[in-house]
Design a protein around this motif. Structure first.
Motif, PDB file in Angstrom:
ATOM      1  N   UNK A  62     -24.426  55.939 151.818  1.00 52.29           N
ATOM      2  CA  UNK A  62     -24.176  55.188 150.598  1.00 52.29           C
ATOM      3  C   UNK A  62     -22.856  54.447 150.621  1.00 52.29           C
ATOM      4  N   UNK A  63     -22.483  53.931 149.458  1.00 50.70           N
ATOM      5  CA  UNK A  63     -21.382  52.989 149.265  1.00 50.70           C
ATOM      6  C   UNK A  63     -20.193  53.696 148.599  1.00 50.70           C
ATOM      7  N   UNK A 105     -27.789  50.960 150.832  1.00 48.96           N
ATOM      8  CA  UNK A 105     -27.490  52.392 150.819  1.00 48.96           C
ATOM      9  C   UNK A 105     -28.142  53.080 149.638  1.00 48.96           C
ATOM     10  N   UNK A 106     -28.190  54.398 149.713  1.00 50.97           N
ATOM     11  CA  UNK A 106     -28.908  55.173 148.703  1.00 50.97           C
ATOM     12  C   UNK A 106     -28.097  55.421 147.439  1.00 50.97           C
ATOM     13  N   UNK A 107     -26.758  55.463 147.569  1.00 55.35           N
ATOM     14  CA  UNK A 107     -25.921  55.897 146.448  1.00 55.35           C
ATOM     15  C   UNK A 107     -24.632  55.116 146.414  1.00 55.35           C
ATOM     16  N   UNK A 108     -24.013  55.109 145.227  1.00 56.94           N
ATOM     17  CA  UNK A 108     -22.655  54.569 145.078  1.00 56.94           C
ATOM     18  C   UNK A 108     -21.761  55.640 144.475  1.00 56.94           C
ATOM     19  N   UNK A 165     -24.494  56.381 139.482  1.00 54.54           N
ATOM     20  CA  UNK A 165     -23.233  56.652 140.163  1.00 54.54           C
ATOM     21  C   UNK A 165     -23.229  58.129 140.548  1.00 54.54           C
ATOM     22  N   UNK A 166     -22.887  58.414 141.788  1.00 52.74           N
ATOM     23  CA  UNK A 166     -22.908  59.795 142.270  1.00 52.74           C
ATOM     24  C   UNK A 166     -21.525  60.423 142.139  1.00 52.74           C
ATOM     25  N   UNK A 188     -29.131  69.948 151.609  1.00 53.06           N
ATOM     26  CA  UNK A 188     -30.058  68.826 151.738  1.00 53.06           C
ATOM     27  C   UNK A 188     -29.350  67.534 151.368  1.00 53.06           C
ATOM     28  N   UNK A 189     -29.994  66.405 151.651  1.00 50.83           N
ATOM     29  CA  UNK A 189     -29.428  65.135 151.212  1.00 50.83           C
ATOM     30  C   UNK A 189     -29.471  65.039 149.687  1.00 50.83           C
ATOM     31  N   UNK A 190     -28.676  64.159 149.150  1.00 49.42           N
ATOM     32  CA  UNK A 190     -28.694  63.975 147.695  1.00 49.42           C
ATOM     33  C   UNK A 190     -30.053  63.444 147.238  1.00 49.42           C
ATOM     34  N   UNK A 191     -30.673  62.611 148.039  1.00 54.20           N
ATOM     35  CA  UNK A 191     -32.017  62.144 147.702  1.00 54.20           C
ATOM     36  C   UNK A 191     -32.980  63.311 147.570  1.00 54.20           C
ATOM     37  N   UNK A 192     -32.910  64.254 148.507  1.00 53.04           N
ATOM     38  CA  UNK A 192     -33.766  65.441 148.436  1.00 53.04           C
ATOM     39  C   UNK A 192     -33.413  66.317 147.237  1.00 53.04           C
ATOM     40  N   UNK A 193     -32.113  66.406 146.929  1.00 53.00           N
ATOM     41  CA  UNK A 193     -31.686  67.234 145.816  1.00 53.00           C
ATOM     42  C   UNK A 193     -32.322  66.772 144.515  1.00 53.00           C
TER      43      UNK A 193
END
Length: 253
Positions: A123-124, A159-162, A186-187, A246-251
């Motif tokens: 991510x960003x 990217x998946x997240x910022x 926003x992560x 796990x990845x944040x996407x998986x979470x």
């Protein structure tokens, strides 16, 4: 009945010999034809952001009902420590989330694909890792879009997240600019390892394991030897507690 003359036999012999020379192994005097080279496969575009209905714009943790945690890393610093952390995670079957600084990607563009090929999220984390919440609208926008452009160029997506730089949470302005750039969320995080203060590997381990629980998003950093040294003990204890990294996407899946 068709008669085959001596001349016909010679013609057939010449034709069959030519076929052997052109289709078999190369021999002196044989006519060979160049083979068409296959173009290298183009990597598939990296996953992009996705909107999570019912969840807030700023995410600090995932569901508390499932035994999963996300170890998120600020992507900056010595690439050797980044590779060491990725390798250690993969040996343990863990997957990470890396929020990369744009100028770090400029210096080490190969790490973008290395992260994704390891099964991790990318991510960003802004272009220059400055205090984005304190910037003017134009400057903050440039920080977010500048990193997004580098990610798109290297991976095919923004990217998946910022995650904002130099802050756990984004200001309302930065939240809006991130959303306009294409990041619905926003992560943030609910566990700060404080590894960037270089307190020693045992202190990093204690801090993470004291605060982590199901659904936690843990903030860690590339570029610090303490983090590399602490990660095996953190992963071992998470496994003992039945918490999968796990990845944040998986979470949030």
């Amino acid at each position: 009945m068709v008669r085959v003359t001596t001349t016909d036999r010679r013609t057939l012999l010449r034709l069959s010999t030519g076929l052997v020379l052109t289709t078999g192994c190369a021999t002196s005097g044989a006519v060979t034809h160049p083979t068409r080279s296959r173009a290298p496969a183009t990597p598939s575009p990296a996953p992009g952001p996705r909107r999570l209905p019912g969840l807030p714009a700023q995410l600090t943790h995932g569901p508390r009902t499932r035994p999963r945690v996300a170890l998120t890393f600020h992507g900056n610093g010595d690439p050797a420590t980044a590779r060491a952390l990725l390798g250690e995670a993969e040996r343990s079957g863990a997957r990470l989330t890396v929020l990369a600084v744009g100028t770090w990607l400029d210096d080490h563009p190969e790490l973008a694909r290395r992260i994704l090929d390891g099964g991790h999220d990318l991510g960003n984390h802004t272009l220059h890792h400055l205090g984005v919440n304190d910037m003017s609208e134009a400057d903050a926008r440039a920080e977010i879009t500048g990193c997004a452009e580098r990610l798109r160029r290297l991976t095919g997506s923004i990217g998946s997240w910022f995650r904002p730089s130099r802050a756990a949470r984004a200001s309302p302005l930065v939240e809006r600019l991130a959303r306009e750039t294409g990041y619905p969320h926003v992560l943030s995080y609910d566990v700060d390892s404080l590894d960037f203060t270089s307190p020693g590997a045992p202190a990093v381990t204690r801090t993470v394991l004291r605060e982590v629980r199901a659904g936690s998003v843990v903030s860690l950093h590339f570029g610090y030897a303490d983090t590399v040294a602490a990660l095996p003990a953190v992963l071992e204890e998470l496994d003992r507690r039945g918490l999968a990294a796990v990845t944040t996407t998986e979470l949030f899946s």
